[in-house]
Design a protein around this motif. Structure first.
Motif, PDB file in Angstrom:
ATOM      1  N   TYR A 207       0.849  -1.186   0.000  1.00 22.46           N
ATOM      2  CA  TYR A 207       0.000   0.000   0.000  1.00 22.46           C
ATOM      3  C   TYR A 207       0.891   1.245   0.000  1.00 22.46           C
ATOM      4  O   TYR A 207       1.832   1.352   0.788  1.00 22.46           O
ATOM      5  N   GLU A 208       0.587   2.186  -0.881  1.00 20.06           N
ATOM      6  CA  GLU A 208       1.375   3.410  -0.995  1.00 20.06           C
ATOM      7  C   GLU A 208       0.585   4.570  -0.391  1.00 20.06           C
ATOM      8  O   GLU A 208      -0.592   4.766  -0.715  1.00 20.06           O
ATOM      9  N   MET A 209       1.233   5.328   0.480  1.00 16.85           N
ATOM     10  CA  MET A 209       0.539   6.423   1.162  1.00 16.85           C
ATOM     11  C   MET A 209       1.509   7.576   1.425  1.00 16.85           C
ATOM     12  O   MET A 209       2.731   7.405   1.404  1.00 16.85           O
ATOM     13  N   ASP A 210       0.930   8.750   1.662  1.00 18.05           N
ATOM     14  CA  ASP A 210       1.722   9.915   2.058  1.00 18.05           C
ATOM     15  C   ASP A 210       1.660  10.055   3.575  1.00 18.05           C
ATOM     16  O   ASP A 210       0.569  10.077   4.165  1.00 18.05           O
ATOM     17  N   LEU A 211       2.828  10.123   4.209  1.00 20.50           N
ATOM     18  CA  LEU A 211       2.906  10.340   5.652  1.00 20.50           C
ATOM     19  C   LEU A 211       3.144  11.830   5.891  1.00 20.50           C
ATOM     20  O   LEU A 211       4.180  12.371   5.485  1.00 20.50           O
ATOM     21  N   LYS A 212       2.195  12.463   6.545  1.00 22.03           N
ATOM     22  CA  LYS A 212       2.274  13.905   6.795  1.00 22.03           C
ATOM     23  C   LYS A 212       2.475  14.143   8.285  1.00 22.03           C
ATOM     24  O   LYS A 212       1.623  13.792   9.101  1.00 22.03           O
ATOM     25  N   ARG A 213       3.615  14.724   8.620  1.00 23.26           N
ATOM     26  CA  ARG A 213       3.961  14.986  10.012  1.00 23.26           C
ATOM     27  C   ARG A 213       4.152  16.485  10.226  1.00 23.26           C
ATOM     28  O   ARG A 213       4.632  17.185   9.318  1.00 23.26           O
ATOM     29  N   PRO A 214       3.814  16.982  11.387  1.00 27.58           N
ATOM     30  CA  PRO A 214       4.031  18.406  11.667  1.00 27.58           C
ATOM     31  C   PRO A 214       5.513  18.766  11.531  1.00 27.58           C
ATOM     32  O   PRO A 214       6.395  18.024  11.982  1.00 27.58           O
ATOM     33  N   ASP A 215       5.770  19.888  10.885  1.00 29.06           N
ATOM     34  CA  ASP A 215       7.127  20.414  10.725  1.00 29.06           C
ATOM     35  C   ASP A 215       8.037  19.505   9.891  1.00 29.06           C
ATOM     36  O   ASP A 215       9.268  19.588   9.989  1.00 29.06           O
ATOM     37  N   HIS A 216       7.446  18.618   9.093  1.00 31.47           N
ATOM     38  CA  HIS A 216       8.232  17.761   8.196  1.00 31.47           C
ATOM     39  C   HIS A 216       7.587  17.761   6.813  1.00 31.47           C
ATOM     40  O   HIS A 216       6.356  17.877   6.691  1.00 31.47           O
ATOM     41  N   ALA A 217       8.421  17.627   5.812  1.00 31.43           N
ATOM     42  CA  ALA A 217       7.886  17.498   4.457  1.00 31.43           C
ATOM     43  C   ALA A 217       7.197  16.139   4.319  1.00 31.43           C
ATOM     44  O   ALA A 217       7.645  15.156   4.925  1.00 31.43           O
ATOM     45  N   PRO A 218       6.118  16.052   3.563  1.00 30.86           N
ATOM     46  CA  PRO A 218       5.444  14.759   3.374  1.00 30.86           C
ATOM     47  C   PRO A 218       6.402  13.737   2.773  1.00 30.86           C
ATOM     48  O   PRO A 218       7.245  14.066   1.942  1.00 30.86           O
ATOM     49  N   ARG A 219       6.254  12.499   3.192  1.00 24.92           N
ATOM     50  CA  ARG A 219       7.064  11.401   2.658  1.00 24.92           C
ATOM     51  C   ARG A 219       6.150  10.374   2.014  1.00 24.92           C
ATOM     52  O   ARG A 219       5.085  10.056   2.544  1.00 24.92           O
ATOM     53  N   ARG A 220       6.587   9.852   0.882  1.00 23.71           N
ATOM     54  CA  ARG A 220       5.825   8.815   0.186  1.00 23.71           C
ATOM     55  C   ARG A 220       6.327   7.457   0.657  1.00 23.71           C
ATOM     56  O   ARG A 220       7.513   7.134   0.523  1.00 23.71           O
ATOM     57  N   LEU A 221       5.409   6.652   1.232  1.00 24.36           N
ATOM     58  CA  LEU A 221       5.784   5.364   1.799  1.00 24.36           C
ATOM     59  C   LEU A 221       5.081   4.222   1.072  1.00 24.36           C
ATOM     60  O   LEU A 221       3.960   4.372   0.587  1.00 24.36           O
ATOM     61  N   VAL A 222       5.755   3.094   1.019  1.00 21.72           N
ATOM     62  CA  VAL A 222       5.146   1.842   0.572  1.00 21.72           C
ATOM     63  C   VAL A 222       5.137   0.900   1.769  1.00 21.72           C
ATOM     64  O   VAL A 222       6.199   0.589   2.334  1.00 21.72           O
TER      65      VAL A 222
ATOM     66  N   ASP B  20      12.097   9.888  -2.715  1.00 21.30           N
ATOM     67  CA  ASP B  20      13.102  10.323  -3.689  1.00 21.30           C
ATOM     68  C   ASP B  20      12.931   9.608  -5.025  1.00 21.30           C
ATOM     69  O   ASP B  20      13.100  10.210  -6.092  1.00 21.30           O
ATOM     70  N   ALA B  21      12.585   8.320  -4.976  1.00 21.64           N
ATOM     71  CA  ALA B  21      12.390   7.566  -6.214  1.00 21.64           C
ATOM     72  C   ALA B  21      11.205   8.111  -7.010  1.00 21.64           C
ATOM     73  O   ALA B  21      11.273   8.255  -8.235  1.00 21.64           O
ATOM     74  N   ARG B  22      10.101   8.421  -6.307  1.00 23.13           N
ATOM     75  CA  ARG B  22       8.929   8.967  -7.010  1.00 23.13           C
ATOM     76  C   ARG B  22       9.227  10.338  -7.584  1.00 23.13           C
ATOM     77  O   ARG B  22       8.763  10.684  -8.676  1.00 23.13           O
ATOM     78  N   LEU B  23      10.003  11.144  -6.851  1.00 25.80           N
ATOM     79  CA  LEU B  23      10.377  12.461  -7.357  1.00 25.80           C
ATOM     80  C   LEU B  23      11.222  12.326  -8.619  1.00 25.80           C
ATOM     81  O   LEU B  23      11.023  13.052  -9.603  1.00 25.80           O
ATOM     82  N   ALA B  24      12.170  11.383  -8.600  1.00 29.36           N
ATOM     83  CA  ALA B  24      13.006  11.156  -9.785  1.00 29.36           C
ATOM     84  C   ALA B  24      12.159  10.716 -10.967  1.00 29.36           C
ATOM     85  O   ALA B  24      12.397  11.138 -12.111  1.00 29.36           O
TER      86      ALA B  24
END
Length: 353
Positions: free
Chosen positions: A89-104, A129-133
């Motif tokens: 499952y692929e999701m965006d992890l959104k944390r306060p004071d952090h840039a969102p990270r794409r997780l699998v 980083d892989a998705r951004l690339a």
């Protein structure tokens, strides 16, 4: 032999805990209520969660509650219920004071054969980083495609301007020989302009040859055929396609052969027609230009091969094909054939080119 004896829950837990402790990847071991039993050190480092407060807490209470995502809850519940095999499952992890990270996230139910001791292994991979690339690569490819299309259009427009200048020059010169050379150059430039327009329309993919040859011949006919009721130019082609590079070579061959037939096959305002044919079967194909004109004269006065001959033969070799000529009082047929099992060869091209 019977089935192997089940691993005792305590032993299985010990093995799972050892796996989590040794893992360099972010891993969580959860129980049936999705409470954290153990977290790998890499998980704590990756998501800045104090390992001392991780164990014994619900997955969805970790951090500032950023793991409490409804879809993740549903997927883990389905996994625990053994209702279906869950893909990563692929999701965006959104944390306060952090840039969102794409997780699998990958969840595996550990089978202890004991409903009271359900365990779930959760592996987390950060693919931000892989998705951004990938996005950057896609953006670059789209930009390249747009620039390529614009370049093709600009080249075609420039060629049409050059052709117009050549035709104006041909009208002004007094020498019939010079006028003929300028008109030949005009026809060739116009046909190449038509090729460029077709390539621009192909959008970097394969070119559908029936439409390609039809538009090319329409362009040649518009500039060279004065009376369409006396002289026709027709395309008969199957549904074959070619790469953009191969289609350029095929188009130039058609241009040279058609121009040659229009110049020589119908002297003294003779009526007739020219047929451009293309047929393919797998990797084999055949391209031909046939006219029902006067045929090629024979004898010692036969002119030497010209520029058109060299062009067609060179393009045929480039396509791993061979040139064949058949001529008589009922007309001339020049064909270029590619057969996978046949060695390329050149056979007597039309000396009138």
């Amino acid at each position: 032999m019977g089935d192997p004896a089940p691993v005792p829950p305590k032993v299985a837990d010990s093995l799972a805990l050892a796996l989590v402790a040794a893992s360099d990847a972010p891993i969580l071991l959860l129980d049936g209520k999705l409470t954290v039993i153990a977290a790998s050190a890499s998980f704590s480092r990756a998501f800045q969660i104090d390992p001392a407060v991780t164990e014994g807490r619900s997955l969805f209470a970790l951090g500032a509650g950023e793991w409490d995502v409804p879809q993740l809850r549903s997927l883990l519940s389905v996994t625990l219920a053994r209702a279906a095999h869950i893909m990563p499952y692929e999701m965006d992890l959104k944390r306060p004071d952090h840039a969102p990270r794409r997780l699998v996230i990958t969840a595996h139910l550990l089978d202890y054969a004991d409903p009271a001791n359900v365990r779930l292994m959760l592996a987390v991979s950060d693919v931000t980083d892989a998705r951004l690339a990938e996005r950057l690569k896609d953006d670059l490819l789209r930009e390249k495609a747009v620039l390529y299309q614009e370049l093709q259009h600009r080249i075609a427009n420039s060629l049409q301007i050059i052709a117009s200048v050549l035709m104006q020059s041909a009208r002004r010169v007094a020498s019939a020989e010079t006028r003929g050379h300028l008109q030949d150059a005009h026809s060739r430039v116009m046909s190449v302009a038509a090729l460029q327009q077709q390539l621009a329309a192909s959008r970097l993919g394969d070119v559908e040859l029936r439409g390609y040859f039809t538009e090319l011949c329409d362009s040649i006919g518009a500039s060279m055929i004065q009376d369409r009721e006396k002289l026709f130019l027709r395309v008969e082609a199957d549904d074959g396609v070619a790469t953009a590079d191969a289609s350029v070579s095929l188009g130039l061959i058609v241009t040279e052969l058609v121009i040659n037939a229009l110049k020589h096959a119908f002297p003294d305002d003779r009526a007739g027609g020219i047929v451009v044919s293309y047929a393919s079967s797998g990797s084999d194909w055949s391209l031909s230009v046939t006219d029902d004109g006067v045929g090629i004269p024979r004898g010692p006065a036969l002119p030497k091969p010209g520029l058109g001959t060299s062009i067609v033969e060179a393009l045929a070799r480039q396509l791993d094909g061979y040139v064949e000529l058949a001529t008589g009082h009922k007309g001339t047929r020049v064909s270029v054939t590619h057969k996978h099992a046949v060695t390329s060869r050149a056979v007597g091209a039309d000396a009138r080119f």
